[in-house]
Scaffold this active site. Structure first.
Site, PDB file in Angstrom:
ATOM      1  N   ARG A  66       1.030  -1.302  -0.097  1.00 29.61           N
ATOM      2  CA  ARG A  66       0.089   0.110   0.184  1.00 29.61           C
ATOM      3  C   ARG A  66       1.105   1.156   0.037  1.00 29.61           C
ATOM      4  O   ARG A  66       0.547   2.248  -0.669  1.00 29.61           O
ATOM      5  CB  ARG A  66      -0.684  -0.160   1.231  1.00 29.61           C
ATOM      6  CG  ARG A  66      -1.770   1.234   1.425  1.00 29.61           C
ATOM      7  CD  ARG A  66      -2.941   1.167   1.999  1.00 29.61           C
ATOM      8  NE  ARG A  66      -2.990   0.181   3.253  1.00 29.61           N
ATOM      9  CZ  ARG A  66      -2.372   0.417   4.367  1.00 29.61           C
ATOM     10  NH1 ARG A  66      -1.789   1.565   4.742  1.00 29.61           N
ATOM     11  NH2 ARG A  66      -2.383  -0.347   5.214  1.00 29.61           N
ATOM     12  N   TYR A 119     -12.698  19.173 -15.207  1.00 32.02           N
ATOM     13  CA  TYR A 119     -13.377  18.027 -15.414  1.00 32.02           C
ATOM     14  C   TYR A 119     -14.296  17.743 -14.326  1.00 32.02           C
ATOM     15  O   TYR A 119     -14.406  18.175 -13.317  1.00 32.02           O
ATOM     16  CB  TYR A 119     -12.096  16.835 -14.867  1.00 32.02           C
ATOM     17  CG  TYR A 119     -12.391  15.786 -15.056  1.00 32.02           C
ATOM     18  CD1 TYR A 119     -12.491  15.001 -16.421  1.00 32.02           C
ATOM     19  CD2 TYR A 119     -12.678  14.747 -13.899  1.00 32.02           C
ATOM     20  CE1 TYR A 119     -12.883  13.544 -16.570  1.00 32.02           C
ATOM     21  CE2 TYR A 119     -12.969  13.581 -13.953  1.00 32.02           C
ATOM     22  CZ  TYR A 119     -13.140  13.120 -15.454  1.00 32.02           C
ATOM     23  OH  TYR A 119     -13.550  11.523 -15.427  1.00 32.02           O
ATOM     24  N   ASP A 191      -3.785  20.192 -13.496  1.00 30.96           N
ATOM     25  CA  ASP A 191      -4.268  18.938 -14.046  1.00 30.96           C
ATOM     26  C   ASP A 191      -3.647  19.075 -15.405  1.00 30.96           C
ATOM     27  O   ASP A 191      -3.989  19.906 -16.311  1.00 30.96           O
ATOM     28  CB  ASP A 191      -5.560  18.903 -13.769  1.00 30.96           C
ATOM     29  CG  ASP A 191      -6.127  17.443 -14.580  1.00 30.96           C
ATOM     30  OD1 ASP A 191      -5.337  17.029 -15.408  1.00 30.96           O
ATOM     31  OD2 ASP A 191      -7.316  17.163 -14.115  1.00 30.96           O
ATOM     32  N   LYS A 216      -5.592   8.214 -19.439  1.00 34.76           N
ATOM     33  CA  LYS A 216      -5.750   8.818 -20.510  1.00 34.76           C
ATOM     34  C   LYS A 216      -4.423   8.601 -21.575  1.00 34.76           C
ATOM     35  O   LYS A 216      -3.790   7.370 -21.786  1.00 34.76           O
ATOM     36  CB  LYS A 216      -6.047  10.212 -20.365  1.00 34.76           C
ATOM     37  CG  LYS A 216      -7.202  10.516 -19.207  1.00 34.76           C
ATOM     38  CD  LYS A 216      -8.334   9.850 -19.872  1.00 34.76           C
ATOM     39  CE  LYS A 216      -9.494  10.099 -18.768  1.00 34.76           C
ATOM     40  NZ  LYS A 216      -9.915  11.406 -17.994  1.00 34.76           N
TER      41      LYS A 216
HETATM   42  C1  LIG Z   1     -10.214  11.590 -16.766  1.00 37.02           C
HETATM   43  C2  LIG Z   1      -9.507  12.848 -16.505  1.00 37.02           C
HETATM   44  C3  LIG Z   1      -9.559  13.073 -14.802  1.00 37.02           C
HETATM   45  C4  LIG Z   1     -10.033  11.625 -13.899  1.00 37.02           C
HETATM   46  O1  LIG Z   1      -8.932  10.452 -14.272  1.00 37.02           O
HETATM   47  P1  LIG Z   1      -9.543   8.872 -13.737  1.00 37.02           P
HETATM   48  O2  LIG Z   1      -8.201   8.179 -14.189  1.00 37.02           O
HETATM   49  O3  LIG Z   1     -10.677   8.803 -14.594  1.00 37.02           O
HETATM   50  O4  LIG Z   1      -9.794   9.025 -12.420  1.00 37.02           O
HETATM   51  C5  LIG Z   1      -8.853  14.196 -14.424  1.00 37.02           C
HETATM   52  N1  LIG Z   1      -8.634  14.963 -15.136  1.00 37.02           N
HETATM   53  C6  LIG Z   1      -8.767  15.065 -16.507  1.00 37.02           C
HETATM   54  C7  LIG Z   1      -8.626  16.332 -17.174  1.00 37.02           C
HETATM   55  C8  LIG Z   1      -9.369  13.957 -16.728  1.00 37.02           C
HETATM   56  O5  LIG Z   1      -9.648  13.729 -18.546  1.00 37.02           O
END
Ligand SMILES: *Cc1c(COP(=O)(O)O)cnc(C)c1O
Length: 400
Positions: A66, A119, A191, A216
């Site tokens: 963990r 998001y 982000d 992504k």
């Molecule tokens: C998809 C996404 C997230 C969240 O990511 P997960 O892996 O689905 O939890 C956060 N920020 C952006 C810009 C995203 O496209």
């Protein structure tokens, strides 16, 4: 460890080489060239002294899955290099990276300054969860930088940015807004999921932490979820300490898939950048298309800022269709080379409207307030041949 006779690798500034070589462990496993997937939960020591030294961070090693593990550490090291960060820590998903950052760094009575179009999951934290813990969240008009500066001036304990935004690809000026946050000693968190480290490095523009949904573009093959937080060591350490207790750790198998995906990140993103720009220009010339949103277009309101802080404009674009919401479904059904799915950043093209993708949790009125038209299509460009994607879009438009 055998004596090292090979020269040290130097790839600090070259993302293609770093994506392949960074973090790859020197010791290997029985001379394997690839990082093994270490599924072990616990790590055993010869004696209590050795064990205690690892626990205290005085010797290298892992204790319990963990907290940290070898395969996961390689993934963290790769992204740390790509973002030119001091430290990195990973999480089970992108949302775990975002929520762990907030809960690790903020306390009741503090104030986040951020933007209106984050998001969907992040917006949910802003609107429902953080206020319950006594954290005030101010969501500024994403394109009004003066409003950000005014709100920061009123009080700011954390500045949170996401650029380009999803799904209308608005661009925030990271350097300008980071400078404002610095006057309040507020950490700046960005982000960087949509841009990827190939196109944008927020830490070099003044940010303190950069977050990715590795699900992504970083993984790129739509088969593993993960998240990562990179940047200033003191802040990353706080996020790590919260995450190891909160328990949203990245697993070794997902880490392995993400490492494998990362090796082709630079190649994929260069192709996606080029195809997205070509398709955005093509769509602009099409009769059935109302408006095209892509920061690489000179007509895009954020183009100048994008040019100043990005090396490429990314693999996601969006466009609105003439004829309103009704035509969106008919258009989507006609595409051959695209999944109709809630995802982006993979090798396959993925398409969908905001109401079933990025903004499935919002109402039509809320989307209207965010400037997201109901006749919008978000198009995440895969690595297919450009000609096939263009023909596909062209045929679907002609069918309307
Ligand atoms: C998809 C996404 C997230 C969240 O990511 P997960 O892996 O689905 O939890 C956060 N920020 C952006 C810009 C995203 O496209």
């Amino acid at each position: 460890m055998p004596k090292k006779t090979r020269p040290e690798k130097n790839f600090e500034s070259r993302a293609g080489t770093a994506a392949v070589w960074a973090g790859e462990t020197e010791e290997g496993f029985k001379r394997a060239t690839q990082t093994p997937v270490v599924h072990s939960v616990a790590y055993a020591y010869e004696n209590l002294d050795e064990w205690t030294a690892v626990l205290a961070g005085e010797a290298e090693g892992h204790i319990y899955g963990r907290n940290s593990s070898p395969t996961v550490a390689v993934f963290e090291e790769k992204v740390r290099h790509l973002e030119a960060a001091e430290s990195a820590t990973s999480t089970a998903t992108g949302m775990a990276a975002i929520s762990n950052t907030f809960f690790a760094l903020l306390s009741p009575g503090q104030r986040i300054v951020s933007q209106k179009d984050s998001y969907g999951g992040t917006s949910k934290l802003f609107l429902d969860f953080l206020p319950r813990f006594g954290v005030e969240v101010v969501m500024c008009d994403t394109t009004d930088f003066e409003e950000f500066e005014r709100e920061i001036e009123k009080g700011c304990d954390l500045l949170y940015l996401e650029t380009p935004t999803n799904p209308t690809l608005k661009v925030l000026d990271i350097a300008r807004l980071s400078k404002a946050a610095k006057t309040k000693n507020a950490p700046v968190v960005v982000d960087n999921t949509m841009a990827t480290p190939i196109n944008q490095n927020p830490l070099t523009l003044g940010a303190d932490l950069v977050i990715h949904s590795a699900t992504k573009f970083l993984g790129g093959h739509s088969d593993a979820m993960g998240g990562i937080v990179c940047g200033r060591s003191d802040l990353v350490e706080q996020v790590f300490q919260f995450r190891e207790i909160n328990g949203a750790s990245l697993g070794p198998m997902a880490a392995y898939l993400l490492i494998r995906g990362l090796k082709t990140l630079e190649l994929r993103v260069q192709r996606q950048n080029a195809s997205a720009l070509a398709l955005a220009r093509f769509l602009q010339s099409q009769e059935g298309v109302d408006e095209v949103f892509y920061p690489g277009l000179e007509t895009h309101p954020g183009h100048e800022t994008a040019v100043s802080q990005m090396r490429g404009f990314g693999g996601v674009l969006s466009f609105s269709l003439q004829g309103g919401e009704q035509v969106v479904g008919a258009f989507l059904e006609k595409l051959r080379f695209a999944h109709l799915a809630a995802h982006l950043g993979g090798v396959e093209t993925v398409v969908g409207p905001p109401k079933t993708t990025s903004h499935c949790e919002t109402t039509a009125e809320e989307r209207a307030l965010l400037g997201i038209p109901e006749n919008l299509v978000r198009y995440s460009v895969g690595i297919e041949d450009l000609e096939d994607l263009q023909e596909d879009l062209s045929a679907a438009l002609d069918s309307l």
